[in-house]
Write a protein that holds these residues in place. Structure first.
Motif, PDB file in Angstrom:
ATOM      1  N   THR A 173       0.852  -1.191   0.000  1.00 45.33           N
ATOM      2  CA  THR A 173       0.000   0.000   0.000  1.00 45.33           C
ATOM      3  C   THR A 173       0.883   1.235   0.000  1.00 45.33           C
ATOM      4  OG1 THR A 173      -1.685  -1.158   1.310  1.00 45.33           O
ATOM      5  CG2 THR A 173      -1.842   1.246   1.221  1.00 45.33           C
ATOM      6  N   VAL A 174       0.494   2.221  -0.787  1.00 47.19           N
ATOM      7  CA  VAL A 174       1.168   3.518  -0.799  1.00 47.19           C
ATOM      8  C   VAL A 174       0.140   4.579  -0.441  1.00 47.19           C
ATOM      9  CG1 VAL A 174       2.399   5.242  -2.172  1.00 47.19           C
ATOM     10  CG2 VAL A 174       2.813   2.798  -2.565  1.00 47.19           C
ATOM     11  N   VAL A 175       0.483   5.417   0.520  1.00 40.80           N
ATOM     12  CA  VAL A 175      -0.370   6.538   0.901  1.00 40.80           C
ATOM     13  C   VAL A 175       0.347   7.834   0.546  1.00 40.80           C
ATOM     14  CG1 VAL A 175      -1.577   7.722   2.775  1.00 40.80           C
ATOM     15  CG2 VAL A 175      -1.348   5.218   2.818  1.00 40.80           C
ATOM     16  N   VAL A 176      -0.279   8.635  -0.301  1.00 42.12           N
ATOM     17  CA  VAL A 176       0.218   9.985  -0.562  1.00 42.12           C
ATOM     18  C   VAL A 176      -0.615  10.901   0.324  1.00 42.12           C
ATOM     19  CG1 VAL A 176       0.723  11.746  -2.281  1.00 42.12           C
ATOM     20  CG2 VAL A 176       0.727   9.317  -2.933  1.00 42.12           C
ATOM     21  N   GLN A 177      -0.008  11.374   1.405  1.00 39.64           N
ATOM     22  CA  GLN A 177      -0.703  12.162   2.419  1.00 39.64           C
ATOM     23  C   GLN A 177      -0.303  13.619   2.243  1.00 39.64           C
ATOM     24  OE1 GLN A 177      -0.207  10.632   6.382  1.00 39.64           O
ATOM     25  NE2 GLN A 177      -0.947  12.503   7.363  1.00 39.64           N
ATOM     26  N   TYR A 178      -1.254  14.451   1.835  1.00 38.80           N
ATOM     27  CA  TYR A 178      -0.962  15.859   1.565  1.00 38.80           C
ATOM     28  C   TYR A 178      -1.026  16.658   2.865  1.00 38.80           C
ATOM     29  CZ  TYR A 178      -1.379  14.448  -3.272  1.00 38.80           C
ATOM     30  OH  TYR A 178      -1.190  13.810  -4.485  1.00 38.80           O
ATOM     31  N   VAL A 179       0.097  17.278   3.207  1.00 36.81           N
ATOM     32  CA  VAL A 179       0.258  17.930   4.510  1.00 36.81           C
ATOM     33  C   VAL A 179       0.810  19.340   4.328  1.00 36.81           C
ATOM     34  CG1 VAL A 179       0.650  15.725   5.685  1.00 36.81           C
ATOM     35  CG2 VAL A 179       2.602  17.002   4.767  1.00 36.81           C
ATOM     36  N   VAL A 181      -0.262  16.416  12.298  1.00 37.85           N
ATOM     37  CA  VAL A 181      -1.483  16.527  13.098  1.00 37.85           C
ATOM     38  C   VAL A 181      -2.425  17.466  12.354  1.00 37.85           C
ATOM     39  CG1 VAL A 181      -2.489  17.364  15.256  1.00 37.85           C
ATOM     40  CG2 VAL A 181      -0.350  16.073  15.292  1.00 37.85           C
ATOM     41  N   GLY A 182      -3.682  17.066  12.237  1.00 35.29           N
ATOM     42  CA  GLY A 182      -4.659  17.862  11.509  1.00 35.29           C
ATOM     43  C   GLY A 182      -5.482  16.970  10.596  1.00 35.29           C
ATOM     44  N   SER A 183      -5.764  17.472   9.405  1.00 32.86           N
ATOM     45  CA  SER A 183      -6.537  16.691   8.439  1.00 32.86           C
ATOM     46  C   SER A 183      -6.236  17.205   7.046  1.00 32.86           C
ATOM     47  CB  SER A 183      -8.042  16.783   8.735  1.00 32.86           C
ATOM     48  OG  SER A 183      -8.483  18.126   8.631  1.00 32.86           O
ATOM     49  N   GLY A 184      -6.574  16.405   6.059  1.00 34.63           N
ATOM     50  CA  GLY A 184      -6.325  16.811   4.686  1.00 34.63           C
ATOM     51  C   GLY A 184      -6.653  15.699   3.720  1.00 34.63           C
ATOM     52  N   ASP A 185      -6.294  15.926   2.471  1.00 35.34           N
ATOM     53  CA  ASP A 185      -6.552  14.950   1.417  1.00 35.34           C
ATOM     54  C   ASP A 185      -5.441  13.913   1.358  1.00 35.34           C
ATOM     55  OD1 ASP A 185      -8.910  16.250   0.601  1.00 35.34           O
ATOM     56  OD2 ASP A 185      -7.797  17.590  -0.727  1.00 35.34           O
ATOM     57  N   ALA A 186      -5.782  12.781   0.785  1.00 35.05           N
ATOM     58  CA  ALA A 186      -4.793  11.721   0.583  1.00 35.05           C
ATOM     59  C   ALA A 186      -5.217  10.895  -0.621  1.00 35.05           C
ATOM     60  CB  ALA A 186      -4.688  10.834   1.824  1.00 35.05           C
ATOM     61  N   ASP A 241      -9.307   8.054  -3.698  1.00 32.72           N
ATOM     62  CA  ASP A 241      -9.310   9.327  -2.990  1.00 32.72           C
ATOM     63  C   ASP A 241      -9.650   9.078  -1.528  1.00 32.72           C
ATOM     64  OD1 ASP A 241      -8.764  10.712  -5.331  1.00 32.72           O
ATOM     65  OD2 ASP A 241     -10.882  11.053  -5.781  1.00 32.72           O
ATOM     66  N   ALA A 242      -8.995   9.821  -0.634  1.00 32.66           N
ATOM     67  CA  ALA A 242      -9.193   9.602   0.800  1.00 32.66           C
ATOM     68  C   ALA A 242      -9.025  10.915   1.550  1.00 32.66           C
ATOM     69  CB  ALA A 242      -8.197   8.560   1.321  1.00 32.66           C
ATOM     70  N   ARG A 243      -9.394  10.869   2.818  1.00 29.51           N
ATOM     71  CA  ARG A 243      -9.127  11.950   3.765  1.00 29.51           C
ATOM     72  C   ARG A 243      -8.328  11.371   4.925  1.00 29.51           C
ATOM     73  NH1 ARG A 243      -9.515  17.261   3.120  1.00 29.51           N
ATOM     74  NH2 ARG A 243     -10.202  17.522   5.295  1.00 29.51           N
ATOM     75  N   TRP A 244      -7.401  12.163   5.451  1.00 34.58           N
ATOM     76  CA  TRP A 244      -6.666  11.734   6.633  1.00 34.58           C
ATOM     77  C   TRP A 244      -7.001  12.663   7.798  1.00 34.58           C
ATOM     78  CZ3 TRP A 244      -3.198  14.817   9.292  1.00 34.58           C
ATOM     79  CH2 TRP A 244      -2.687  15.942   8.620  1.00 34.58           C
ATOM     80  N   THR A 245      -7.014  12.092   8.998  1.00 33.03           N
ATOM     81  CA  THR A 245      -7.301  12.853  10.206  1.00 33.03           C
ATOM     82  C   THR A 245      -6.442  12.339  11.344  1.00 33.03           C
ATOM     83  OG1 THR A 245      -9.618  13.122   9.533  1.00 33.03           O
ATOM     84  CG2 THR A 245      -9.083  13.588  11.834  1.00 33.03           C
ATOM     85  N   ARG A 246      -5.781  13.249  12.003  1.00 29.93           N
ATOM     86  CA  ARG A 246      -5.031  12.936  13.224  1.00 29.93           C
ATOM     87  C   ARG A 246      -5.278  14.077  14.191  1.00 29.93           C
ATOM     88  NH1 ARG A 246       1.493  12.818  14.160  1.00 29.93           N
ATOM     89  NH2 ARG A 246       1.495  11.769  16.198  1.00 29.93           N
ATOM     90  N   PHE A 253      -7.624   7.022   7.945  1.00 29.86           N
ATOM     91  CA  PHE A 253      -7.802   7.253   6.519  1.00 29.86           C
ATOM     92  C   PHE A 253      -9.192   6.774   6.135  1.00 29.86           C
ATOM     93  CE2 PHE A 253      -3.257   6.975   7.181  1.00 29.86           C
ATOM     94  CZ  PHE A 253      -2.796   8.069   6.456  1.00 29.86           C
ATOM     95  N   THR A 254      -9.985   7.682   5.579  1.00 27.88           N
ATOM     96  CA  THR A 254     -11.366   7.362   5.235  1.00 27.88           C
ATOM     97  C   THR A 254     -11.610   7.626   3.758  1.00 27.88           C
ATOM     98  OG1 THR A 254     -12.037   9.595   5.920  1.00 27.88           O
ATOM     99  CG2 THR A 254     -12.254   7.822   7.538  1.00 27.88           C
ATOM    100  N   GLY A 255     -12.561   6.877   3.198  1.00 26.93           N
ATOM    101  CA  GLY A 255     -12.928   7.029   1.805  1.00 26.93           C
ATOM    102  C   GLY A 255     -14.030   8.046   1.610  1.00 26.93           C
TER     103      GLY A 255
END
Length: 297
Positions: free
Chosen positions: A224-230, A246-251, A261-266, A275-277
């Motif tokens: 699995t590869v996660v591209v986490q935009y921060v 820490v925060g949230s954004g697109d992934a 497409d996903a969203r990340w939240t910490r 990571f949510t769809g």
């Protein structure tokens, strides 16, 4: 394992029974152990790496000049050696809190960062604290020749936390997504490529246009590869970027030859990353090593 279950030291099956121990980092059937994070050099002269293919998780982050460095996370099965090892950054401490109190092996840091490391919960492992765990390779030139023996590094960090839930979920592939054979992520002065290999059942990793090779295992792959935009911004130390995890954004999550497409939240440093769809549900990863590219938003 049932879709969407967290991989813990004892996974629970659909009928309520217990399955074999599984890694919360990869979903693989392996007894989790203490967590060791290693800061790895990623300059062209530092390649090929050693032990990179054995990492459960690899984080790619931006450093000075738009270049990149890697943080390899190990637990359970350890390679005999890993490296080259390089210096720590302030933002490493925010990222690593998701692993509670991991051992953190690095070669040093700027003088103003060292007190922050001392005050943080990580178990620092350095050439000064554990000289027997580090060695210089004779076929490499300094500063790209410092290597680590992970098992000896953990001997110097008896308080390192065992692997636990960091927010990843493993299971059946989500619906949807787009078919893709190759994805490229660019930093100002570095790039990471991921090419889907049906033969390997994984993504073949490249860096700056060349295969990411491991001296023992050949080309490195990720399930699995996660591209986490921060948010990457100036740190309190001039010239050094800070990567906010820490925060949230697109992934974008790559698995099984598809991009989702996903969203990340910490929510805080003490939390893992969810990571949510598009449907708001947790997005399952494929079982195996995970690469997370912390890309500028």
């Amino acid at each position: 394992m049932a879709a969407g279950l967290v991989a813990t030291s004892c996974a629970v099956t659909d009928d309520g029974g217990e399955d074999e121990a599984r890694s919360p980092f990869t979903g693989e059937a392996v007894e989790p152990g203490p967590v060791l994070a290693v800061k790895l050099d990623n300059a062209p002269d530092a390649r090929p790496h050693t032990g990179l293919a054995s990492a459960d998780i690899v984080y790619a982050t931006q450093v000075e000049g738009g270049l990149s460095r890697l943080t390899a996370i190990y637990s359970g099965d350890l390679p005999a050696e890993t490296g080259p090892v390089r210096s720590a950054r302030e933002s490493d401490l925010q990222l690593l809190r998701t692993f509670d109190d991991p051992a953190f092996a690095f070669s040093g840091a700027r003088s103003a960062v060292l007190p922050l490391i001392t005050q943080s919960p990580v178990e620092a492992v350095t050439p000064e604290s554990a000289p027997g765990a580090f060695f210089r390779a004779e076929d490499r030139s300094a500063p790209h020749n410092l290597f680590l023996r992970p098992s000896e590094a953990l001997d110097d960090a008896p308080g390192a936390s065992d692997a636990s839930d960091v927010g990843f979920r493993f299971g059946e592939a989500p619906e949807g997504g787009r078919e893709t054979n190759e994805e490229t992520v660019r930093f100002p002065s570095a790039s990471f490529g991921f090419a889907w290999s049906a033969e390997d059942g994984a993504w073949r990793v490249s860096m700056d246009g060349s295969p990411a090779d491991d001296t023992a295992a050949g080309q490195v792959t990720a399930a699995t590869v996660v591209v986490q935009y921060v948010d990457v911004h100036d740190s309190q130390f001039p010239g050094t970027p800070f990567t906010e995890t820490v925060g949230s954004g697109d992934a974008t999550v790559l698995r099984d030859g598809r991009a989702h497409d996903a969203r990340w939240t910490r929510n805080s440093t003490a939390d893992g990353t969810r990571f949510t769809g598009d449907d708001g549900e947790r997005l399952n990863f494929a079982t195996g090593p995970v690469w997370v590219v912390l890309a500028p938003a």
